[in-house]
Scaffold this motif. Sequence first.
Motif, short mmCIF file in Angstrom:
data_model
loop_
_atom_site.label_atom_id
_atom_site.label_comp_id
_atom_site.label_asym_id
_atom_site.label_seq_id
_atom_site.Cartn_x
_atom_site.Cartn_y
_atom_site.Cartn_z
N MET A 146 0.89 -1.18 -0.12
CA MET A 146 -0.04 0.10 0.04
C MET A 146 0.83 1.13 -0.01
O MET A 146 0.64 2.25 -0.61
CB MET A 146 -1.18 0.04 1.42
CG MET A 146 -1.67 -1.21 1.34
SD MET A 146 -2.92 -1.17 2.83
CE MET A 146 -3.75 -2.69 2.54
N GLU A 147 1.92 1.08 0.58
CA GLU A 147 3.08 2.54 0.67
C GLU A 147 3.40 2.98 -0.75
O GLU A 147 4.04 3.88 -0.71
CB GLU A 147 4.14 2.10 1.72
CG GLU A 147 3.58 1.99 3.32
CD GLU A 147 2.95 3.17 3.75
OE1 GLU A 147 3.18 4.20 3.44
OE2 GLU A 147 2.18 3.11 4.78
N THR A 148 3.46 1.90 -1.94
CA THR A 148 4.05 2.09 -2.74
C THR A 148 2.93 2.96 -3.84
O THR A 148 3.29 3.61 -4.85
CB THR A 148 4.39 1.03 -3.57
OG1 THR A 148 3.19 0.15 -3.97
CG2 THR A 148 5.49 0.25 -2.91
N GLY A 149 1.76 3.16 -3.28
CA GLY A 149 0.69 3.86 -3.84
C GLY A 149 0.05 4.85 -3.40
O GLY A 149 0.56 5.66 -2.59
N GLY A 174 -1.37 1.07 -11.87
CA GLY A 174 -1.08 0.36 -10.71
C GLY A 174 -2.13 -0.71 -10.30
O GLY A 174 -3.03 -0.76 -11.06
N ALA A 175 -1.79 -1.13 -9.10
CA ALA A 175 -2.79 -2.13 -8.61
C ALA A 175 -3.65 -1.46 -7.37
O ALA A 175 -3.10 -0.71 -6.75
CB ALA A 175 -2.16 -3.32 -8.01
N ILE A 183 -11.68 -0.08 0.16
CA ILE A 183 -10.57 0.23 -0.73
C ILE A 183 -9.40 1.04 0.07
O ILE A 183 -9.49 2.31 0.08
CB ILE A 183 -10.77 0.85 -1.95
CG1 ILE A 183 -12.19 0.14 -2.88
CG2 ILE A 183 -9.85 1.26 -3.17
CD1 ILE A 183 -12.83 0.94 -3.95
N LYS A 184 -8.21 0.37 0.28
CA LYS A 184 -7.32 1.02 0.85
C LYS A 184 -6.25 1.89 0.06
O LYS A 184 -5.91 3.08 0.42
CB LYS A 184 -6.40 0.07 1.67
CG LYS A 184 -7.25 -0.98 2.59
CD LYS A 184 -7.37 0.19 3.82
CE LYS A 184 -8.21 -0.69 5.11
NZ LYS A 184 -8.29 0.30 6.06
N ALA A 185 -5.99 1.53 -1.19
CA ALA A 185 -4.87 2.22 -1.78
C ALA A 185 -5.10 1.89 -3.41
O ALA A 185 -5.63 0.85 -3.71
CB ALA A 185 -3.57 2.01 -1.34
N ALA A 186 -4.47 2.49 -4.05
CA ALA A 186 -4.59 2.50 -5.78
C ALA A 186 -3.18 2.77 -6.27
O ALA A 186 -2.46 3.78 -5.31
CB ALA A 186 -5.81 3.18 -6.46
N GLY A 187 -2.83 2.60 -7.44
CA GLY A 187 -1.53 2.97 -8.06
C GLY A 187 -0.46 2.30 -7.43
O GLY A 187 0.67 2.53 -7.54
N CYS A 188 -0.74 0.95 -6.73
CA CYS A 188 0.27 0.32 -6.27
C CYS A 188 1.27 -0.51 -7.03
O CYS A 188 0.81 -1.07 -8.04
CB CYS A 188 -0.23 -0.47 -5.02
SG CYS A 188 -1.20 0.39 -3.58
N ILE A 189 2.64 -0.64 -6.48
CA ILE A 189 3.38 -1.52 -7.38
C ILE A 189 3.51 -2.78 -6.54
O ILE A 189 3.74 -3.09 -5.71
CB ILE A 189 4.79 -0.87 -7.59
CG1 ILE A 189 4.77 0.73 -8.11
CG2 ILE A 189 5.95 -1.53 -8.13
CD1 ILE A 189 6.13 1.57 -8.02
N LEU A 190 3.33 -3.81 -7.56
CA LEU A 190 3.33 -5.20 -7.05
C LEU A 190 4.74 -5.96 -7.42
O LEU A 190 5.19 -5.71 -8.62
CB LEU A 190 2.40 -5.98 -7.67
CG LEU A 190 0.89 -5.44 -7.40
CD1 LEU A 190 -0.13 -6.23 -8.03
CD2 LEU A 190 0.79 -5.32 -5.87
#
Length: 257
Positions: A146-149, A174-175, A183-190
Amino acid sequence: MFEFGIKDFIDIVLVAVMLFYIYRVMRDSRSLNVFSGILIFIVVWLLVSQVLEMRLLGSILDKLVSVGVIALIVLFQEEIRKFLYTLGTHRQVKNLMSIFASHKEKEVKRDKETIMPIVMACMSMAKNKVGALIVIERHTPLNSIMETGDRIDALINQRLIENIFFKNSPLHDGAMIIAGKRIKAAGCILPVSHDLNIPKELGLRHRAAMGISQESDALAIVVSEETGRISAAIGGHFHLRLSAEQLEKFIAQELAD
């Protein structure tokens, strides 16, 4: 006189189980030849130092073993981490840990009102061939992901999901991370999987979905931008070409586990 007791039997069984799990980890990571080489080295080391009692060669091999353990930890840190994660998420271990878990720590049940917005959004995006990658947290926390988005922390809503993955949205590549009923976060990197068994026609979103499913127990849903097909990844395995009914049943079944 040599005596064989119950402790010796347990000792042999534990060593056999340990070697079997190490073999499985090495096999899955395509490091089986390395595993075979390590076993051969251990057999030679025991033969030289314990059976033949060659002091000079035995002392040299002893030094190599002490250094080799550190080298193996460095070289196979990902495999070791995955092995420990698999051990920790084993069904019997989770059942045991649940005894000591408080009521607040138990997973919140997802009902139809939570699942259906996800399913409807995926079907709508599939129809319009809008690419999407949705990750649903299960037992393993995804805070580092989550911190990545960008943090959102909003109720699950079909229109919100579709707007986030709209082609002109800055977060669509992103994810999206869903935890509980939000919905906690968006644009995350996996993490991207480099598994050679993934079909070549599957793109980067599918490899990212596979990556997160291999490194956690999360459920990843992918909507293909090229074909509009819906897929899901969990436990390092894909479930391809899902219909609305199949996707709803799949999500409900996996989240109820």
